[in-house]
Design a protein around this motif. Structure first.
Motif, short mmCIF file in Angstrom:
data_model
loop_
_atom_site.label_atom_id
_atom_site.label_comp_id
_atom_site.label_asym_id
_atom_site.label_seq_id
_atom_site.Cartn_x
_atom_site.Cartn_y
_atom_site.Cartn_z
N VAL A 75 17.17 -27.17 11.52
CA VAL A 75 17.19 -27.24 10.05
C VAL A 75 16.29 -26.17 9.47
O VAL A 75 16.66 -25.46 8.52
CB VAL A 75 16.75 -28.65 9.57
N TYR A 76 15.11 -26.04 10.06
CA TYR A 76 14.13 -25.09 9.52
C TYR A 76 14.67 -23.66 9.56
O TYR A 76 14.68 -22.95 8.54
CB TYR A 76 12.83 -25.19 10.32
N CYS A 77 15.10 -23.21 10.73
CA CYS A 77 15.59 -21.82 10.84
C CYS A 77 16.85 -21.60 10.02
O CYS A 77 17.03 -20.55 9.40
CB CYS A 77 15.84 -21.49 12.31
N THR A 78 17.74 -22.60 10.01
CA THR A 78 18.97 -22.46 9.24
C THR A 78 18.68 -22.35 7.75
O THR A 78 19.37 -21.60 7.03
CB THR A 78 19.91 -23.66 9.52
N ALA A 79 17.67 -23.06 7.28
CA ALA A 79 17.30 -22.97 5.86
C ALA A 79 16.90 -21.54 5.52
O ALA A 79 17.30 -21.00 4.47
CB ALA A 79 16.16 -23.94 5.54
N TRP A 80 16.15 -20.90 6.39
CA TRP A 80 15.74 -19.51 6.12
C TRP A 80 16.93 -18.55 6.20
O TRP A 80 17.05 -17.63 5.38
CB TRP A 80 14.63 -19.10 7.08
N VAL A 81 17.80 -18.78 7.15
CA VAL A 81 19.00 -17.92 7.25
C VAL A 81 19.87 -18.07 6.01
O VAL A 81 20.47 -17.10 5.52
CB VAL A 81 19.77 -18.27 8.54
N SER A 82 19.92 -19.28 5.45
CA SER A 82 20.78 -19.53 4.28
C SER A 82 20.30 -18.79 3.03
O SER A 82 21.05 -18.64 2.07
CB SER A 82 20.84 -21.03 3.99
N MET A 83 19.05 -18.34 3.02
CA MET A 83 18.50 -17.66 1.84
C MET A 83 18.86 -16.17 1.77
O MET A 83 18.57 -15.50 0.77
CB MET A 83 16.97 -17.80 1.81
N ILE A 84 19.45 -15.62 2.84
CA ILE A 84 19.69 -14.17 2.89
C ILE A 84 20.87 -13.80 2.00
O ILE A 84 21.99 -14.27 2.21
CB ILE A 84 19.98 -13.72 4.33
N PRO A 85 20.64 -12.95 1.01
CA PRO A 85 21.78 -12.49 0.18
C PRO A 85 22.63 -11.49 0.94
O PRO A 85 22.15 -10.79 1.85
CB PRO A 85 21.08 -11.84 -1.01
N ASN A 86 23.89 -11.42 0.56
CA ASN A 86 24.83 -10.51 1.21
C ASN A 86 24.67 -9.12 0.61
O ASN A 86 24.78 -8.94 -0.61
CB ASN A 86 26.26 -11.01 1.00
N PRO A 87 24.38 -8.08 1.42
CA PRO A 87 24.22 -6.74 0.85
C PRO A 87 25.53 -6.21 0.26
O PRO A 87 25.52 -5.34 -0.60
CB PRO A 87 23.77 -5.91 2.05
N LEU A 96 14.04 -27.31 0.97
CA LEU A 96 13.82 -27.42 -0.48
C LEU A 96 13.72 -26.04 -1.10
O LEU A 96 14.28 -25.79 -2.19
CB LEU A 96 12.53 -28.21 -0.73
N LEU A 97 13.05 -25.12 -0.43
CA LEU A 97 12.96 -23.74 -0.93
C LEU A 97 14.35 -23.11 -1.01
O LEU A 97 14.67 -22.41 -1.99
CB LEU A 97 12.05 -22.92 -0.02
N ALA A 98 15.19 -23.38 -0.02
CA ALA A 98 16.56 -22.85 -0.04
C ALA A 98 17.34 -23.41 -1.22
O ALA A 98 18.09 -22.67 -1.89
CB ALA A 98 17.27 -23.20 1.27
N LEU A 99 17.15 -24.69 -1.53
CA LEU A 99 17.82 -25.29 -2.70
C LEU A 99 17.34 -24.65 -3.99
O LEU A 99 18.14 -24.35 -4.90
CB LEU A 99 17.55 -26.79 -2.74
N LEU A 100 16.04 -24.44 -4.09
CA LEU A 100 15.47 -23.86 -5.31
C LEU A 100 15.97 -22.42 -5.51
O LEU A 100 16.29 -22.02 -6.64
CB LEU A 100 13.94 -23.89 -5.24
N LEU A 125 6.72 -22.41 -2.95
CA LEU A 125 7.20 -23.52 -3.77
C LEU A 125 6.51 -23.55 -5.13
O LEU A 125 7.11 -23.92 -6.15
CB LEU A 125 6.98 -24.85 -3.03
N GLU A 126 5.25 -23.14 -5.16
CA GLU A 126 4.51 -23.09 -6.43
C GLU A 126 5.13 -22.08 -7.40
O GLU A 126 5.08 -22.26 -8.61
CB GLU A 126 3.04 -22.75 -6.17
N LYS A 127 5.76 -21.04 -6.87
CA LYS A 127 6.44 -20.07 -7.74
C LYS A 127 7.66 -20.68 -8.41
O LYS A 127 8.18 -20.12 -9.38
CB LYS A 127 6.83 -18.84 -6.93
#
Length: 924
Positions: A43-55, A105-109, A161-163
């Motif tokens: 879940v953790y690694c996938t959340a970070w991968v999900s945040m990558i925008p498509n160039p 949560l960061l990925a959702l935000l 998250l504070e941002k």
């Protein structure tokens, strides 16, 4: 395979074929640069991968849209995330749940802020996730956390998250930030710009805003950053130029639509599968040569070192295992590079720089050292590694930085120490100290076998019905079970291993599935490793590899008189303890007897004739530590053992020596106690000489004896690591105990005079309730035992209080005082007749019990009433314990509290057995 008749149809040949098939699959991957992975999705690694925008926005706004779908599907009912499909608030998975929930949560935000491909219910999902995260952080114990990089990753996620206007304040935050600062001082972020790789490469998402990502590209291996999909995702999002190698790496790390926790791990999987699959006589010579060639090429290419994948940061865990395998297969390689890189003053580090050590790493290093062509040339390193892993078991520190289950470390340590015993027995280690074997290795191996047996679930499994954990436990039992001292456990060992295998057979269709027992940033599983160790457990036999006469000679236990131990073992408190466990406690007690006697004699102040009871103490306390699941570290139990012996001697010292002093001398001794405990406590034993005591012992001799005991108690290494609060409480209780012993002497004399002149004792000046809860409490030593135990229990060494909150402290003190009252009452129940003869004040002397007559019926009536009051105090103890159990205290503290209660119950029954009952029988 059909599991309905698996137990009858699965033969040794089937298991061997399954093991050979596994090795063949792994051999087929040797030529692959990026082979398939059997690591579980994260879940953790996938959340970070999900945040990558498509160039290239022409194919969608997000590079990996399926990763975000994975996150949405894995959100739990309570709003959080975890590697397992259980509540993220489970205390066993705190960091896993916290980090997974933070990243998701960061990925959702980020998805909501982007306004691209946003699900309709994203606001509700964020609200639920935020609430769950706050709850987890509120109860999180940072001191018990050891996930990789958490001290860097959590602060970074809090900042990110504070941002998004989500700010979190929680009790552990100051300590967390302190750990983060320590880590960044130890491994400076700018060091990443150099040639040498660092473990921080595994946590680059924690370096966003702190480093220039363009300057770390040279550390890529296989296209990724230290085999970490999340770290690679952070790198790809923060480098100024799009990196197609990193993108390709991430695609390979996603076997389905979730990223795995670590990738690639082919070297780790091959190495661990091969180690787990021993013995494997049926593997063809061609396959063995393939494995040996593959590992040897990597070993030499990396100059005598290795890691979990080719070309990444070297570490001692894989290096030690590969040295073991290669030498086992006849390829003579040396451990010199490993020693030069990872040896420290008292152990082997896993990485050149690390925050916490690993017991399993040292066990694998030990295996490697033991299998070189001439292990005697590395005796000093073997002693170092063996001492460290033995001490880990001795301290009860079977948790490991790489594994979520303690049974993994228990298995590899037991296997490595058994290998050591065989090498020693065969004469390959002539300079290895025999005393280390007898005093430490044999006791911890035997204790590990007993603890493993006790930890088995009713369905035959271990842990949370885990296949892999069950395999580790079976392999641990089979390794240790061949010791001669385990003969008394033979039937239970065979029964336990059989039940464990039956459980595994019922799970046969899942053997190759990942089992979440490995620890990284979050929990993960490795299917190949799970399958290999399960096959090894199914193929193992308890009768394999019997030890010879040399070890048998060390295991011969010369037992002193068994009458006392056997009499104690028949007390009601042990009624529900199975015979095999009673026998094991007796054996374990005798294994501890030599070092126990050595330790207590070194601190002794009084040579008492009551050696029979002192020799039974190890059995008594070990049995109390095994009762009702109250697992206690051998080190803690041993400390309480010596402590109890010293205070048993102290009681006799007071009676034999101080009890002969005149009242004026007793006043001087009283003053000495106040001087000894003047603030701050200063150990002045160097200025005091303890003389042989006798009829002419002086006040100064008594002062030296008192100071000797105080110095042992307050200067105990574990006590000095406890918090100032707990040390101060121990000092107060010790002072109160000293004073109560001294002041009881003139009270006894006054009572004797009263009885002589009036025929009855004089009326005490307090109510019975006031006396038993204040004056009398310290005299039975339960409060001082509790205060000492409190200083031993907290697993951390950072000076935090054992009981962290005001509520916990209050309830703990309440538990201690009720136990003190219980102890005094049960002491008095067993010594009414003796106290009357010796003119000691007894509970039944108080006017609340009426006049004291000589008739046995009157005596029995009062004792029965006192028994009911003791039972009331026991009920109060149970209520205080129940309230403490609700406070999410560390498991060691809960086990310690149970142990303390067991001690009080045991001695209450012993008082009745040894003092009161025989006397009444004589009078009847």
């Amino acid at each position: 395979m059909d599991t309905s008749n698996a137990s009858s149809s699965l033969k040794a040949a089937d298991l061997n074929n399954m093991a050979k098939a596994l090795i063949r699959r792994l051999c087929a991957d040797f030529a692959c640069e990026l082979p398939k992975s059997s690591v579980s999705e994260s879940v953790y690694c996938t959340a970070w991968v999900s945040m990558i925008p498509n160039p290239s926005k022409s194919t969608g706004y997000w590079l990996f849209p399926q990763a975000f779908d994975f996150i949405l599907e894995r959100q739990l009912d309570d709003g959080g995330w975890s590697s397992l499909e259980v509540s993220a608030g489970d205390p066993s998975w705190d960091v896993d749940g916290i980090l997974s929930t933070m990243a998701a949560l960061l990925a959702l935000l980020i998805r909501r802020t982007s306004k691209n491909e946003v699900p309709d219910n994203i606001d509700q999902r964020i609200t639920r996730a935020d609430a769950t995260l706050r709850r987890m952080l509120l109860f999180w114990d940072v001191t018990s956390s050891d996930n990789i990089g958490f001290e860097v990753l959590l602060p970074a996620h809090l900042e990110m998250l504070e941002k998004h206007n989500l700010c979190y304040s929680f009790p552990a935050r100051p300590h967390l930030m302190s750990l983060c600062q320590q880590r960044l001082r130890r491994e400076k972020p700018e060091s990443l710009y150099g040639k040498e790789p660092s473990t921080i490469l595994y946590c680059l998402e924690g370096m966003i805003g702190k480093i220039d990502f363009d300057r770390v590209a040279h550390h890529k291996a296989h296209g990724g950053m230290l085999c970490s999909p999340s770290s690679t995702a952070a790198y790809l999002m923060n480098t100024s130029m799009w990196d197609r190698e990193a993108e390709a790496y991430l695609r390979n790390s996603m076997p389905d639509y979730g990223a795995v926790e670590v990738y690639p791990t082919n070297l780790f999987e091959i190495t661990w599968a091969f180690v787990g699959a021993f013995p494997m006589d049926e593997i063809t010579s061609l396959e063995l040569k393939q494995i040996a060639d593959f590992l040897e090429n990597i070993f030499h290419a990396q100059k005598g070192l290795a890691a979990w994948a080719r070309g990444v940061l070297d570490e001692a865990d894989c290096t030690g295992s590969i040295i073991y395998i290669l030498n086992f297969l006849g390829r003579n390689v040396t451990p010199d590079a490993m020693i030069n890189r990872f040896e420290s003053s008292d152990k082997f580090r896993c990485f050149a720089v690390e925050r916490t050590p690993s017991s399993s790493t040292n066990a694998h290093v030990l295996k490697g050292l033991l299998h070189v062509s001439d292990p005697s040339g590395y005796t000093s390193q073997i002693i170092k590694a063996a001492t460290y892993v033995s001490d880990c078991l001795w301290r009860g520190d079977s948790s490991d930085k790489w594994s979520m289950t303690p049974h993994y470390a228990m298995m590899v340590i037991s296997q490595s120490l058994m290998m050591l015993l065989r090498q020693w027995e065969q004469g390959h280690l002539p300079d290895f100290p025999t005393q280390l074997i007898t005093d430490k290795i044999l006791p911890v191996l035997f204790g590990t076998a007993v603890e493993t047996l006790q930890g088995q679930n009713e369905d035959g499994s271990w842990g949370f019905q885990s296949r892999e954990t069950t395999a580790y436990a079976i392999l641990c039992l089979s390794a240790v079970g061949v010791l001669p001292i385990c003969d008394c456990l033979r039937t239970q060992l065979e029964h336990s291993i059989k039940n464990g295998k039956t459980f595994l057979l019922r799970q046969i269709n899942d053997w190759s599935k990942p089992d979440f027992v490995w620890r990284s940033r979050a929990a993960y599983g490795v299917g190949v490793v799970a399958e290999a160790y399960t096959l090894a457990a199914m193929r193992i036999s308890l009768s394999d590899h019997k030890l010879g006469k040399a070890i048998e000679g060390l295991c011969t236990i010369i037992k002193p008189s068994l009458s006392t131990v056997e009499q104690i073992s028949r007390l009601p408190i042990f009624d529900d303890m199975p015979d095999w466990l009673v026998s094991s406690c007796i054996i374990e007690g005798y294994l501890h007897l030599p070092i126990y006697n050595k330790a207590r004699w070194a601190a002794s102040i009084h040579s008492t004739k009551q050696q029979r009871h002192l020799n039974a103490l190890p059995f008594e306390l070990i049995a109390c530590g095994r009762l009702k699941g109250s697992f206690l570290a051998a080190e803690t139990n041993f400390a309480v053992m010596v402590f109890s012996a010293l205070f048993f001697e102290f009681d006799h010292y007071i009676e034999d020596i101080v009890g002969c002093f005149r009242d004026v001398e007793l006043q001087e001794v009283d003053q000495c106690v106040h001087e000894i405990f003047a603030e701050p406590w200063i150990d002045s034993t160097k200025d005091s000489v303890l003389k042989e005591h006798g009829p002419t012992s002086s006040v100064s001799d008594v002062r030296a004896a008192f100071l000797r005991i105080a110095s042992w108690v307050l200067g105990h290494p574990r006590v000095t690591l406890s918090s100032k609060y707990d040390q101060a409480n121990l000092q107060r209780e010790l002072k109160a105990y000293y004073l109560s012993q001294i002041r009881s002497i003139p009270e006894g004399r006054s009572l004797a005079r009263s009885r002589k002149s009036q025929g009855t004792p004089g009326l005490p000046q307090q109510s019975y309730h006031g006396w038993v809860h204040t004056t009398a409490g310290p005299s039975v030593a339960s409060a001082i035992v509790f205060a000492f135990l409190t200083c031993l229990l907290h697993p951390s060494t950072n000076g935090q209080d054992c009981f962290p909150s005001a509520e916990a402290k209050y309830l703990a003190q309440d538990l201690s005082k009720h136990h003190a009252a219980q102890g005094r009452m049960e002491n008095d129940i067993g010594s009414v007749v003796r106290d009357r003869k010796e003119n000691n004040l007894n509970s039944v002397d108080f006017p609340e019990f009426g006049t004291m007559g000589e008739e046995d019926e009157n005596l029995r009536s009062k004792i029965a009433e006192l028994r009911r009051l003791a039972d009331y105090e026991i009920e109060c103890c149970k209520m205080a314990f129940a309230r403490l159990s609700e406070l999410r205290l560390d498991k060691r503290m809960i086990h310690g509290l149970r142990f303390f209660s067991n001690i009080l119950d045991l001695y209450g029954q012993m008082y009745a057995m040894q003092d009161y009952s025989p006397e009444l029988e004589k009078r009847s």
